[in-house]
Design a protein around this motif. Structure first.
Motif, PDB file in Angstrom:
ATOM      1  N   ARG A 142      -0.533  -5.251   3.254  1.00 49.04           N
ATOM      2  CA  ARG A 142      -0.084  -5.475   1.864  1.00 49.04           C
ATOM      3  C   ARG A 142       1.391  -5.865   1.821  1.00 49.04           C
ATOM      4  NH1 ARG A 142      -1.233  -0.008  -1.094  1.00 49.04           N
ATOM      5  NH2 ARG A 142      -0.379   0.726   0.909  1.00 49.04           N
ATOM      6  N   HIS A 143       2.091  -5.551   2.869  1.00 53.20           N
ATOM      7  CA  HIS A 143       3.507  -5.898   2.915  1.00 53.20           C
ATOM      8  C   HIS A 143       3.687  -7.243   3.599  1.00 53.20           C
ATOM      9  CE1 HIS A 143       3.987  -1.850   1.578  1.00 53.20           C
ATOM     10  NE2 HIS A 143       3.566  -1.329   2.710  1.00 53.20           N
ATOM     11  N   ALA A 144       4.661  -7.987   3.158  1.00 52.08           N
ATOM     12  CA  ALA A 144       4.899  -9.337   3.667  1.00 52.08           C
ATOM     13  C   ALA A 144       5.215  -9.304   5.160  1.00 52.08           C
ATOM     14  CB  ALA A 144       6.051  -9.985   2.904  1.00 52.08           C
ATOM     15  N   LEU A 145       4.894 -10.410   5.832  1.00 52.11           N
ATOM     16  CA  LEU A 145       5.146 -10.514   7.267  1.00 52.11           C
ATOM     17  C   LEU A 145       6.633 -10.303   7.572  1.00 52.11           C
ATOM     18  CD1 LEU A 145       4.237 -11.272  10.155  1.00 52.11           C
ATOM     19  CD2 LEU A 145       4.671 -13.672   9.545  1.00 52.11           C
ATOM     20  N   ARG A 146       7.517 -10.874   6.761  1.00 52.99           N
ATOM     21  CA  ARG A 146       8.952 -10.724   6.999  1.00 52.99           C
ATOM     22  C   ARG A 146       9.357  -9.264   7.054  1.00 52.99           C
ATOM     23  NH1 ARG A 146      12.607 -12.389   2.069  1.00 52.99           N
ATOM     24  NH2 ARG A 146      11.592 -10.480   1.324  1.00 52.99           N
ATOM     25  N   GLU A 147       8.855  -8.463   6.109  1.00 57.34           N
ATOM     26  CA  GLU A 147       9.225  -7.052   6.082  1.00 57.34           C
ATOM     27  C   GLU A 147       8.668  -6.316   7.296  1.00 57.34           C
ATOM     28  OE1 GLU A 147       8.828  -8.535   2.634  1.00 57.34           O
ATOM     29  OE2 GLU A 147      10.893  -8.527   3.350  1.00 57.34           O
ATOM     30  N   ARG A 148       7.421  -6.593   7.652  1.00 58.18           N
ATOM     31  CA  ARG A 148       6.809  -5.876   8.769  1.00 58.18           C
ATOM     32  C   ARG A 148       7.504  -6.209  10.093  1.00 58.18           C
ATOM     33  NH1 ARG A 148       1.554  -7.345   9.557  1.00 58.18           N
ATOM     34  NH2 ARG A 148       1.568  -9.033   8.022  1.00 58.18           N
TER      35      ARG A 148
END
Length: 321
Positions: A136-142
């Motif tokens: 659910r979290h964006a790739l950038r954040e992960r």
């Protein structure tokens, strides 16, 4: 009756160009800082000082009220955050006094706040893994969260990375450390699998980008080095990255407050210590200059306490037959 200006104060007949304005002094002060991470952090605080006083306000006329207005923005913040922004003002004041731009100390009424040592700064590894794996979290954040945890690096160091600083083959990146030295941080397999997806073939520009294109002109326009030449998007800022992490982690935090980016570094070092890594090994990973500095990070906290309690619980013991 003639008016004589105090030393460092512009006289009434001084040309406007001879009066050191706050905006110009702030720019010169930031240029004097060697460490890019420090420069970026201080710039956030001093931008509020420029806004509170006015860009053409003389540095010599800064007073306690200007500084109080700046710090009011962080009145409800954690002590560590308050102290960090106050340090920026104090450093600028010291520099301005050395340059004979300021004869007084506008920060004299402000005091550092006492920080309370918390025993739960290290986050449970299972909860961190659940957060990292949540699509659910964006790739950038992960990618950012995993990279911070696996490298145990400071958030400012990772957010300052450019694509050219990465060595994907050897799973390492060149960072500018807190003191301005060039050092390397290393990541593991999970980050190595995600990074190419984030970069999408980009060879230059910041690694972590904003969602929108950066303004090309005006007060909010970033420096050219902070803009991706391919997408036109700017570098992700620390406040924005921190907000996204706190928001995303709030549902996993039993207190509902969310976690800070610095807790990822704290957690990484604590988990390595719990796994039996020696102090010199932890120093190599954290890049602390002194072993004594590691004591703040490697207290073996809640998870270790819970495990020890469970292992020595008399009611849980079973006799072997």
């Amino acid at each position: 009756m003639p008016v004589v200006a105090f030393p460092g104060m512009p006289g009434p007949d001084s040309p406007a160009d001879d009066r050191a304005a706050v905006a110009d002094a702030v720019a010169r002060f930031l240029d004097s800082l060697d460490a890019a991470t420090t420069r970026r952090s201080y710039a956030c605080t001093l931008a509020r000082l420029t806004a509170a006083s006015g860009t053409r306000h003389p540095v010599a006329a800064l007073d306690c009220d200007h500084y109080a207005t700046v710090m009011d923005h962080w009145a409800a913040a954690e002590p560590a955050t308050w102290n960090r922004h106050l340090s920026a003002l104090v450093s600028f004041t010291t520099w301005a006094q050395r340059q004979d731009l300021l004869a007084t100390n506008p920060a004299r009424r402000l005091r550092r706040r006492k920080t309370t040592r918390r025993g739960d700064r290290a986050l449970p590894a299972a909860r961190l893994e659940a957060l990292f794996a949540d699509d659910r979290h964006a790739l950038r954040e992960r990618v950012l969260w995993r990279l911070l945890y696996e490298t145990a690096a400071r958030a400012e160091e990772i957010l300052s990375l450019d694509v050219g600083d990465l060595d994907l083959e050897y799973r390492r990146a060149r960072v500018v450390s807190k003191g301005g030295a060039l050092e390397y941080v290393h990541w593991a397999t999970a980050t190595a699998r995600l990074l190419p997806r984030l970069l999408k073939g980009r060879q230059t520009g910041p690694v972590f980008l904003t969602d929108r294109r950066a303004p090309a002109s005006g007060r909010r326009a970033p420096a050219a080095a902070d803009i991706c030449p391919i997408t036109g998007r700017g570098r992700l800022s620390y406040p924005r990255a921190e907000h996204l992490f706190k928001t995303a982690s709030a549902e996993l935090d039993p207190h509902g407050d969310g976690w800070t980016l610095h807790q990822l570094r704290h957690s990484a070092l604590t988990h390595l210590a719990a796994a039996g890594r020696t102090a010199p090994e932890l120093q190599a990973k954290s890049r602390h200059q002194h072993l004594s500095s590691l004591g703040h990070y490697v207290r073996l906290g809640e998870e270790t306490s819970a495990r020890i309690t469970a292992e020595h619980d008399p009611a849980a013991r079973r006799r072997t037959r």
